[in-house]
Design a protein around this motif. Structure first.
Motif, mmCIF file in Angstrom:
data_model
loop_
_atom_site.group_PDB
_atom_site.id
_atom_site.type_symbol
_atom_site.label_atom_id
_atom_site.label_comp_id
_atom_site.label_asym_id
_atom_site.label_seq_id
_atom_site.Cartn_x
_atom_site.Cartn_y
_atom_site.Cartn_z
ATOM 1 N N PHE A 228 6.580 6.276 3.085
ATOM 2 C CA PHE A 228 6.850 4.830 2.999
ATOM 3 C C PHE A 228 6.192 4.239 1.756
ATOM 4 C CE2 PHE A 228 2.587 3.516 4.223
ATOM 5 C CZ PHE A 228 2.129 4.576 4.999
ATOM 6 N N ARG A 229 6.628 3.027 1.413
ATOM 7 C CA ARG A 229 6.012 2.270 0.328
ATOM 8 C C ARG A 229 5.305 1.075 0.948
ATOM 9 N NH1 ARG A 229 9.043 -0.604 -2.941
ATOM 10 N NH2 ARG A 229 11.004 0.054 -1.994
ATOM 11 N N PRO A 230 3.971 0.954 0.784
ATOM 12 C CA PRO A 230 3.278 -0.186 1.377
ATOM 13 C C PRO A 230 3.451 -1.432 0.507
ATOM 14 C CG PRO A 230 1.715 1.259 0.280
ATOM 15 C CD PRO A 230 3.067 1.890 0.113
ATOM 16 N N SER A 231 3.465 -2.598 1.161
ATOM 17 C CA SER A 231 3.647 -3.858 0.425
ATOM 18 C C SER A 231 2.378 -4.227 -0.335
ATOM 19 C CB SER A 231 3.996 -4.973 1.403
ATOM 20 O OG SER A 231 2.958 -5.071 2.375
ATOM 21 N N THR A 232 1.239 -3.790 0.183
ATOM 22 C CA THR A 232 -0.037 -4.101 -0.459
ATOM 23 C C THR A 232 -0.806 -2.783 -0.594
ATOM 24 O OG1 THR A 232 -0.880 -4.537 1.744
ATOM 25 C CG2 THR A 232 -0.303 -6.465 0.435
ATOM 26 N N PRO A 233 -1.751 -2.705 -1.537
ATOM 27 C CA PRO A 233 -2.507 -1.455 -1.704
ATOM 28 C C PRO A 233 -3.153 -1.029 -0.385
ATOM 29 C CG PRO A 233 -3.006 -2.998 -3.470
ATOM 30 C CD PRO A 233 -2.178 -3.747 -2.482
ATOM 31 N N LEU A 234 -3.141 0.261 -0.168
ATOM 32 C CA LEU A 234 -3.638 0.778 1.105
ATOM 33 C C LEU A 234 -4.589 1.935 0.827
ATOM 34 C CD1 LEU A 234 -3.192 0.744 4.263
ATOM 35 C CD2 LEU A 234 -1.385 2.417 3.870
ATOM 36 N N ASP A 235 -5.735 1.890 1.471
ATOM 37 C CA ASP A 235 -6.740 2.933 1.260
ATOM 38 C C ASP A 235 -6.364 4.174 2.091
ATOM 39 O OD1 ASP A 235 -8.961 4.423 0.853
ATOM 40 O OD2 ASP A 235 -10.407 2.858 1.415
ATOM 41 N N ASP A 236 -6.344 5.336 1.477
ATOM 42 C CA ASP A 236 -6.020 6.580 2.196
ATOM 43 C C ASP A 236 -6.882 6.769 3.438
ATOM 44 O OD1 ASP A 236 -4.257 7.109 0.236
ATOM 45 O OD2 ASP A 236 -5.169 8.986 -0.458
ATOM 46 N N ALA A 237 -8.144 6.331 3.336
ATOM 47 C CA ALA A 237 -9.099 6.573 4.426
ATOM 48 C C ALA A 237 -8.644 5.956 5.750
ATOM 49 C CB ALA A 237 -10.472 6.021 4.039
ATOM 50 N N VAL A 238 -7.899 4.836 5.642
ATOM 51 C CA VAL A 238 -7.380 4.178 6.852
ATOM 52 C C VAL A 238 -6.489 5.157 7.623
ATOM 53 C CG1 VAL A 238 -5.832 2.328 7.643
ATOM 54 C CG2 VAL A 238 -7.458 1.900 5.791
#
Ligand code: ADP
Length: 302
Positions: A228-238
């Motif tokens: 998927f493509r996230p709308s906002t930056p997303l931390d891998d750790a999540v």
């Protein structure tokens, strides 16, 4: 009680063993698929079930009946679709239905049956004037007119165009919903995956695996991949913090998450919690085709 029990079935043609110790049981009400490449021994197996071939070893029972011993009784229980159904060219649909009905003690109302099969307006049409799809539907009607407990459909959709094939699939589901147990011989993965409750994978006369389509896939690989493509930056750790997730990779703006179990739910839940909207979400899973290759070492069409 199982509808069909096949135990250690062996069939030879001359020196060649084409069915080599196959065992399976078909339960009431299921669509049981026999899947394998051409020449695997599928038709020979079902012909032994239908009493058309004499096994060289093992036993076959249909509702407790030995197909070799009690052919008459078998005919009343088992509806067999003719392979490459060839009826006399000039025989009309209604005449064929009338003739086949006369073979059975408790035939169904054939007019209603052919109505359901979309052949209601073809009663007076000669066999040779029917399209390929209509001939297939007529052969299903002939397999069902005796009100069978179990119907054997062999390569039903071979030679049909994609739309006619989908229509045939709907029809098979309708037949099952009438309470008929179905044995479906096929070499089409998509057909097997879409229709069958359980599948016997046959290769070179042997039973390679027997399970639900999902079970066969899980046997081989239960990993899933979500992109998927996230709308906002997303931390891998999540994502990596989730027990379902085994790896997180980046492909440009896309995130590719690999994992097991209920991966989609786990990922969707954290994304919702963090108010991340996603675009272009895709879930990829091992296909039945991948499972077949892994289990037999070759492609089904090879
Ligand atoms: P499938 O239905 O999986 O395509 P079949 O059961 O039709 O496979 O055939 C299995 C093998 O047995 C094939 O190699 C086929 O050529 C061979 N075979 C089938 N019928 C006969 C027969 N009557 N005599 C000799 N060999 C046969």
């Amino acid at each position: 009680m199982a509808i069909i029990e096949v135990d250690s079935l062996v069939k030879r043609y001359g020196e060649r063993t084409v069915v080599d110790g196959v065992s399976f049981a078909v339960e009431p009400g299921e669509i049981f698929g026999i899947l394998g490449p051409n020449g695997a021994g599928k038709t020979t197996t079902v012909e032994c079930v239908e009493g058309l071939r004499t096994p060289d070893g093992g036993t076959v029972r249909v509702c407790g009946i030995d197909p070799q011993r009690d052919t008459g009784e078998l005919r009343q229980l088992l509806g067999a679709q003719l392979q490459e159904s060839e009826l006399p060219d000039k025989l009309k649909v209604g005449e064929a239905m009338e003739l086949y009905s006369s073979f059975y003690r408790k035939p169904t109302d054939w007019r209603e049956l052919i109505d359901t099969l979309g052949l209601g307006d073809k009663v007076g049409t000669q066999f040779r004037r029917l399209s390929g799809g209509q001939k297939q539907r007529l052969s299903i009607a002939l397999a069902l007119v005796g009100n069978p407990t179990v119907a054997v459909l062999d390569e039903l959709t071979t030679g049909l165009d994609p739309q006619a094939r989908r229509d045939a699939w709907d029809l098979i589901e309708d037949v099952r919903n009438r309470g008929v147990t179905i044995v479906l011989v096929t070499h089409f993965m998509e057909e097997a995956e879409r229709l069958c409750d359980r599948l016997a994978l046959i290769d070179s006369g042997r039973l390679v695996a027997l399970d639900s389509p999902a079970g066969l896939v899980a046997k081989v690989d239960d990993r899933q991949r979500i992109r998927f493509r996230p709308s906002t930056p997303l931390d891998d750790a999540v994502l990596t913090a989730l027990p379902e997730v085994t790896s997180v990779e980046r492909a440009g703006r896309q995130i590719v998450v690999t994992g097991t179990g209920n991966l989609l739910l786990a990922v969707a839940t954290v994304l919702a919690r963090d108010k991340v909207v996603v675009a272009d979400l895709r879930v990829e899973q091992t296909s039945l085709e991948d499972a077949f290759i892994a289990l037999t070492g070759r492609h089904i069409d090879a």
